[in-house]
Structure formats: C-alpha cells, structure tokens
Design a protein around this motif. Sequence first.
Motif, short mmCIF file in Angstrom:
data_model
loop_
_atom_site.label_atom_id
_atom_site.label_comp_id
_atom_site.label_asym_id
_atom_site.label_seq_id
_atom_site.Cartn_x
_atom_site.Cartn_y
_atom_site.Cartn_z
N LEU A 179 -8.57 12.36 -9.84
CA LEU A 179 -9.00 11.17 -9.11
C LEU A 179 -7.94 10.79 -8.07
O LEU A 179 -8.26 10.50 -6.90
CB LEU A 179 -9.22 10.01 -10.08
N LEU A 180 -6.68 10.80 -8.49
CA LEU A 180 -5.60 10.48 -7.54
C LEU A 180 -5.51 11.51 -6.42
O LEU A 180 -5.18 11.18 -5.28
CB LEU A 180 -4.26 10.40 -8.28
N LEU A 181 -5.82 12.77 -6.74
CA LEU A 181 -5.82 13.82 -5.71
C LEU A 181 -6.90 13.54 -4.66
O LEU A 181 -6.67 13.75 -3.46
CB LEU A 181 -6.05 15.19 -6.35
N LEU A 182 -8.07 13.05 -5.10
CA LEU A 182 -9.13 12.67 -4.14
C LEU A 182 -8.61 11.60 -3.19
O LEU A 182 -8.84 11.66 -1.97
CB LEU A 182 -10.36 12.16 -4.89
N LEU A 183 -7.90 10.62 -3.76
CA LEU A 183 -7.35 9.54 -2.93
C LEU A 183 -6.36 10.10 -1.91
O LEU A 183 -6.40 9.76 -0.73
CB LEU A 183 -6.60 8.52 -3.80
N LEU A 227 0.84 -1.20 0.00
CA LEU A 227 0.00 0.00 0.00
C LEU A 227 0.88 1.26 0.00
O LEU A 227 0.61 2.21 -0.73
CB LEU A 227 -0.91 0.00 1.23
N VAL A 228 1.93 1.25 0.83
CA VAL A 228 2.82 2.41 0.91
C VAL A 228 3.46 2.68 -0.44
O VAL A 228 3.53 3.83 -0.90
CB VAL A 228 3.90 2.19 2.00
N ILE A 229 3.94 1.62 -1.09
CA ILE A 229 4.58 1.79 -2.41
C ILE A 229 3.59 2.37 -3.41
O ILE A 229 3.92 3.28 -4.18
CB ILE A 229 5.14 0.43 -2.90
N GLY A 230 2.34 1.86 -3.39
CA GLY A 230 1.31 2.39 -4.28
C GLY A 230 1.01 3.85 -4.00
O GLY A 230 0.88 4.66 -4.93
N PHE A 231 0.92 4.19 -2.71
CA PHE A 231 0.60 5.57 -2.34
C PHE A 231 1.75 6.52 -2.68
O PHE A 231 1.54 7.68 -3.02
CB PHE A 231 0.26 5.65 -0.85
N LYS A 232 3.00 6.01 -2.58
CA LYS A 232 4.14 6.83 -2.99
C LYS A 232 4.04 7.17 -4.47
O LYS A 232 4.38 8.28 -4.89
CB LYS A 232 5.45 6.08 -2.70
N ARG A 233 3.57 6.20 -5.27
CA ARG A 233 3.40 6.46 -6.70
C ARG A 233 2.36 7.56 -6.92
O ARG A 233 2.54 8.46 -7.75
CB ARG A 233 2.97 5.18 -7.43
N VAL A 234 1.29 7.50 -6.13
CA VAL A 234 0.25 8.54 -6.21
C VAL A 234 0.87 9.90 -5.89
O VAL A 234 0.70 10.88 -6.64
CB VAL A 234 -0.92 8.24 -5.25
N SER A 235 1.59 9.98 -4.79
CA SER A 235 2.19 11.24 -4.35
C SER A 235 3.22 11.75 -5.35
O SER A 235 3.29 12.96 -5.61
CB SER A 235 2.84 11.07 -2.97
N PHE A 281 -5.25 21.61 -10.58
CA PHE A 281 -6.11 20.45 -10.80
C PHE A 281 -7.51 20.92 -11.19
O PHE A 281 -8.02 21.90 -10.63
CB PHE A 281 -6.20 19.59 -9.53
N LEU A 282 -8.11 20.20 -12.11
CA LEU A 282 -9.49 20.49 -12.51
C LEU A 282 -10.43 19.70 -11.61
O LEU A 282 -10.04 18.68 -11.02
CB LEU A 282 -9.71 20.08 -13.97
N PRO A 283 -11.68 20.16 -11.48
CA PRO A 283 -12.65 19.38 -10.70
C PRO A 283 -12.79 17.98 -11.30
O PRO A 283 -12.81 17.83 -12.53
CB PRO A 283 -13.95 20.18 -10.82
N PHE A 284 -12.86 16.98 -10.42
CA PHE A 284 -12.98 15.59 -10.90
C PHE A 284 -14.35 15.37 -11.55
O PHE A 284 -15.39 15.78 -11.03
CB PHE A 284 -12.79 14.62 -9.73
N MET A 312 -13.50 1.21 -11.17
CA MET A 312 -13.52 0.42 -9.94
C MET A 312 -12.82 1.19 -8.81
O MET A 312 -13.27 1.20 -7.66
CB MET A 312 -12.83 -0.92 -10.16
N LEU A 313 -11.69 1.86 -9.14
CA LEU A 313 -10.96 2.63 -8.13
C LEU A 313 -11.85 3.71 -7.54
O LEU A 313 -11.88 3.93 -6.31
CB LEU A 313 -9.70 3.25 -8.74
N TYR A 314 -12.61 4.38 -8.40
CA TYR A 314 -13.48 5.45 -7.92
C TYR A 314 -14.61 4.91 -7.06
O TYR A 314 -14.95 5.47 -6.00
CB TYR A 314 -14.05 6.24 -9.10
N GLU A 315 -15.21 3.78 -7.48
CA GLU A 315 -16.30 3.16 -6.69
C GLU A 315 -15.80 2.77 -5.30
O GLU A 315 -16.45 3.01 -4.29
CB GLU A 315 -16.82 1.93 -7.43
N LYS A 316 -14.61 2.14 -5.27
CA LYS A 316 -14.05 1.71 -3.97
C LYS A 316 -13.63 2.93 -3.14
O LYS A 316 -13.69 2.89 -1.90
CB LYS A 316 -12.85 0.79 -4.21
N TYR A 317 -13.21 3.99 -3.81
CA TYR A 317 -12.88 5.24 -3.11
C TYR A 317 -14.10 5.77 -2.36
O TYR A 317 -14.01 6.19 -1.19
CB TYR A 317 -12.37 6.28 -4.09
#
Length: 696
Positions: free
Chosen positions: A675-679, A585-593, A602-605, A617-622
């Motif tokens: 979307l990644l910013l929302l996460l 999870l940390v590695i994935g979140f580092k990629r996001v950051s 950023f534009l509105p999602f 699926m990512l958005y639904e789970k978010y």
Amino acid sequence: MQNKDFLFELGVEELPAGYIKPALDKLVNSFQDHLNQYNLAYKKIIPFSTPRRLTIIIEQLQTQQKDQTIERVGPTTKIAYNEDGSLSKAAEGFLRGAGAGPGDLYEVDSNKGKKIAVKINKKGENTNDILPKICPEAIATINFPKIMRWGNCKKTFARPIRWIVAILGKEIIKFSYANIESGNTSYGNRYIKLNNPVEVNFPAEYEKKLKSMSVIADFTKRKDEIEVQLDKMFENRSENIVEDTKLLNIVNNLVEFPYAVLAQFEKKYLNLPEKIITSTLSQHQKYFAVKDADGRLTNNFVFISNGDPKYSELIKLGNEKVIKARLEDAQFYFKEDTKKPLESYLPKLKDVTFQAELGTLWEKTNRIKNIVEFVANKLKVDNKTKKNALRAALLCKADLVTNMLGEKEFTKLEGYVGSKYALISNEDPEVASAIYEHYQPKGQNDALPQSLVGAIVAIADKIDTVAGIIAIDMIPTGSNDPFALRRAANGIVQIIGDKKLDLDLHQLIETAYENLNSKLENENNNKQEVYNYFKQRVKWYLLQNNLDYDVIDSVMHIDYADIPDLKQRALDMQKFKEKPEFNKLVIGFKRVSNILSDQKEFLPFQPELLQETAEKMLYEKYLILKQNIEELLPHKDYEKIMFKLVEFGKYIDIFFDEVLVNTENEKLRKNRYSLLLLLRKLFLKVADIALIVVNN
C-alpha cells in the motif's frame, strides 16, 4: 604591541589591461595567506593598481609575533625510560630536537598511555624579519596567461619588473627579486619624463606623492575621474557618451592619469552599419562612441589620453589618423562584400573547416538545416516561420567568409554583419534577425533570441556543436572549453525553458547524433556523456531561477527532457516549501520512503486484506488522489496537485499513528508495504518530496 602600515609596490613595464585585476587579487590573497600563516594581525589590505604597478597597503600590521608556549609531546614512558629509570636514546633524541633538558620533562596522558612532554617558550619574530620572506613568495604566486624572461634574469613575469617598494612604517624592508633590490623609490608618469623617481618615506604619503607625479594609483578614484571628465564634456551639449562599462574598466587599466579628449572622424563613414563603427571605436581603439539626443551615432568620439594634456591637440590628430585608417578598411570591406548577395558566399563555406573531424562550415550548415526542420516540425510552427527558419539556417554562417569577417578585423560581429548583408540582399527581415540572433545568448547575462525563428536556428546550431564536439572526445573541463560548449548548452536550456518551447531535449540530442552519423565511428559516440552534460546544465538553469537545491533534486528524477515542465514543477514546489502543512507531508512521506528502503520484493496489493480503519481510509483517499493527479498532470497544473498532496498528508499521519506497519502477521505486513509503495509511486509522478529538507 605596536602596529604600523606596510606598503608594497611592484613596478613593471605596462601590463595588458586584462592581466591587472587577476594579478592584484592574487597578490592580495597571497599576503593574506602568509600573514595568517605567521600569525600576524592587521586591520585591512588596500589594493592599488595602474598599468605600471601592483600595490598593496596593509594597515596596522602587527610589528612582532606574540610569544608562544608550545607543548611538544614525545614517546611513551615505556619507550622513554630504561629499566634502571635512566632516559633512553629515544628520550634523549626528543630532548635534543626540542632544545630542552631532562629537568624540563613531565608526563601527559594520551590514548596510547602516558607520554613524556616538554614546554618550549618561543619568542615571537619581528615582522621586519618575516616580510623579506613573504614578499618574494607573494610575487612568485602571481601567474599570467603569457609570461616572459628579460635580460639575464631567471624569473618570469608578464612584463619586466623594474622596481620594488617595501616600507614598514618608515623602515625599508630589504629583499631582492628578479635582480631588483627593494627600496623606497617609486616612479611617476612617463609623460613627464622616462625616468622620474619619487621617494616614498612612509605608506600614508604614497597616493599623494604619486599624484604629484601624475599618477592616480587608486583604481576606483581613477575610474571616477574618467567618468567625471566624460560627464563634463557633454554637460552643455545635446550629445552623450555611449555607455560601456566594460570599455570603461579596460581604459582605466590603460592609463595612470586620465585626460578625456574629444575627436572626430569624417561623416561619410556614418553610412556604415552602426556596430561596425562602434566596434572599430571601442574594441579596436578603446574609444568611446557618441550619440545625439535622438540616439543616432555621431562622428564624434572620445579617447582617454595618458599623455601630457598640453599636447592633447597633437595626440588627438594622431588618434583621428588611426581611426580614419580603420574606418577606411571597414568601408572598403563593406562595399566589396555588398556587391553581391549574401547567398553567393555559401560555396566558400566548403573551403573552411569547422572542426577537422566534423567537417567544413558547409557540412555544419546542412546539419543545422536538418535540425531546424526537426525542431520546426516538433513545435508545429506555421509554414512562413518554418520557411524563414530554414532560410536563416542556410545563410547563418555565410558572413564568416566575407571580407569583413574573413580578414579577422571584425570577428566579434559574426551574425550582425550577416543580418545587415541579408537585408541589403532583400532577404525577409525575420531571416535577417535570425542570422544575428542565432548566436544568442553569448553569455549568462546576454539576451535570448527574440523571434521564434531566431530561437529555432540558435538551438539547432548549438546542439550540433555540443553533440559533435563531445562525440569526438573533446569533452570540456573546468578551464578548457575551446568551443564554448558550456555556453552553448546553457543557451539551449535557457531558450527552451524561458520561451516554454514544447521540445524534448532527448529527442533533440538524438536528432543531432543522427545528423552526425557520417562523421562518427558509431551512433553512440559519447552520447551518454551528452545526456549527462545537459542534465548538469538543466540543474544549473533551475538554480538560476532561485530554486533551492533540494527542490531541484526532488524533481530531477523525473525525465528532465521537458525543461519548461520541470521548471514549473520546481517553482510550484518552492511555493509550498515553507508551509507548515507541507513540511508535515514531507516528514510523513520520508517515513514512507524510509520504511520501503529496506524492502527488495513486494507482493501485489490486496485491498481485501485491509483491516484497520486508518489503512482502509488511506487506500480510499489514495484512489481519489490518483484520479485527481491523473486528471491534472496532462494540464501541468502542479499548484492544484500540490494542494491535493498536502491535503492527503493528514491521512498518512493518521495511518502511522493508528496502524502498526511492521506487524508480526507477515501477510498484513507485506500488504501494508505494498500500500505504501502505491503511495510512493503516485507521489513520484510529481516529485520525490522525501528529498526536501525540513526541520522536524
């Protein structure tokens, strides 16, 4: 190459007990540094100390430096040679400096081209020629809080230096320091006679020779001897020594050949509060108190004599006479003080300055009361608790102007004296306890206030001191902290954190400043410095709870004002840190950051722009995760939240595996950033896990 032991002893007039260990440590470190500098090997350094000597024995010291071949590089060949091939002045100067001739020259490659060089064979020096340089320098590095000069000597030390012993093997190392010539003559215990020289021929006989002259040079052996004597004294009795490690270490630094003696004071003094008696015995006279089998203080005490055991009865009489005078003073102060209630001392606080710019102790007392009221209201305590806290705040400094403390005899008993006087004045026991507890913790390993009333008054007193002193520009440095702000701030953080008090640290700081308004030029005097100072203290507190630095960093971006909440987040984060799925999870979140780090706008999602199955699926789970976190956060159930985050991690992995974030389609690319910013924003409500260190 032969190795020999080296003995170095610096003989002095009696050093204060607290000076000895730091001085000895400095001496050892200095010799280590110098021996490394001169490339001299040795097995180990053994330290010894008494009040009259600082000693080291260096075992198996190398007696000669190894020969060395040193390459010395000179100027480039372009500079080194003239056009006709002869040596230039620069090359000749290089050869003279190196002590070499033209025939020794050769060329080496460098990043600036070829250079001339020579090899110099340097013969190693004898250690007995090096030690006379090292020893004086090692003495000179020893520093003390207070120093003095004596006679016509220009050197300074804590006490006059009287002799120096320096022996390598069986050879005396000759040098001079402070008008003292080194030799092989040490001196024994003064109770034998004032001038009792003892000749030491080689290091291995040092301890034995001194012991024959009633000196136990080894600090640990001397301490063990004291403990054995104390144990034997009461092995067939129902009494026992009050354990005091700090006192044991002090006493050990006051004697060279300990002899424990049992003595008594009159039983009438047992009517005094216990800590007044034990403080008189231990702090003033360096005596050990004695208790009976039921834990009650007795009129016996033990002192450690450095005198001739033959005269122990005479020495005992002298010590009993001294303690009688001390206890007589204490009893007089106690009787005079308790003729009137503790509250009657309050007007005297108006005549005592707390700090010139911050006013009197009376003004500080009123500030403490106001802060206590704020804290009590925030914690929603019951009426009795609030009433007792306000009463304790009013009386907490009153004992400072009593005879017992005002005469400067028992200053370390502040709070304790007040609590005893409060009970005699028929104050509520909870008020009396809080008067004592409000000084806690007095150090890192000291207990916290046990009662809520004591905790509230302690917080109020400490925050007033920290905010006030920093506000007037007396910001503590590493070595300069006269008002013990570090201890006070640590105490506040510890009390709030360990007792899980629902108290906002920032609101507490603001309240302290509001109460200081009349004393400050403006309401923001160094306020940000106070905020920053407490942020450091909160990080310190989390480190004391065995939390990793990266875990601490991951939660510190969140408002650190709620200390119990911050601590719980960090503890729950630590539990997950070693789990493989959390690392993913940390590695994935580092990629996001990392992806978002270069984006400034950023534009509105827009959900309708989602195309790939993985991003949908990512958005639904978010959305599900967002709802779960918003439900769990108010309950501070971080363990459950961490499970939810870890579970969510696989959808981040799928997203990065199946979706090209940096697509050429600008609209889709920017929407995926959004979307990644929302996460990221959702995760940051819990912690910045991108700061967690993992092995990829």
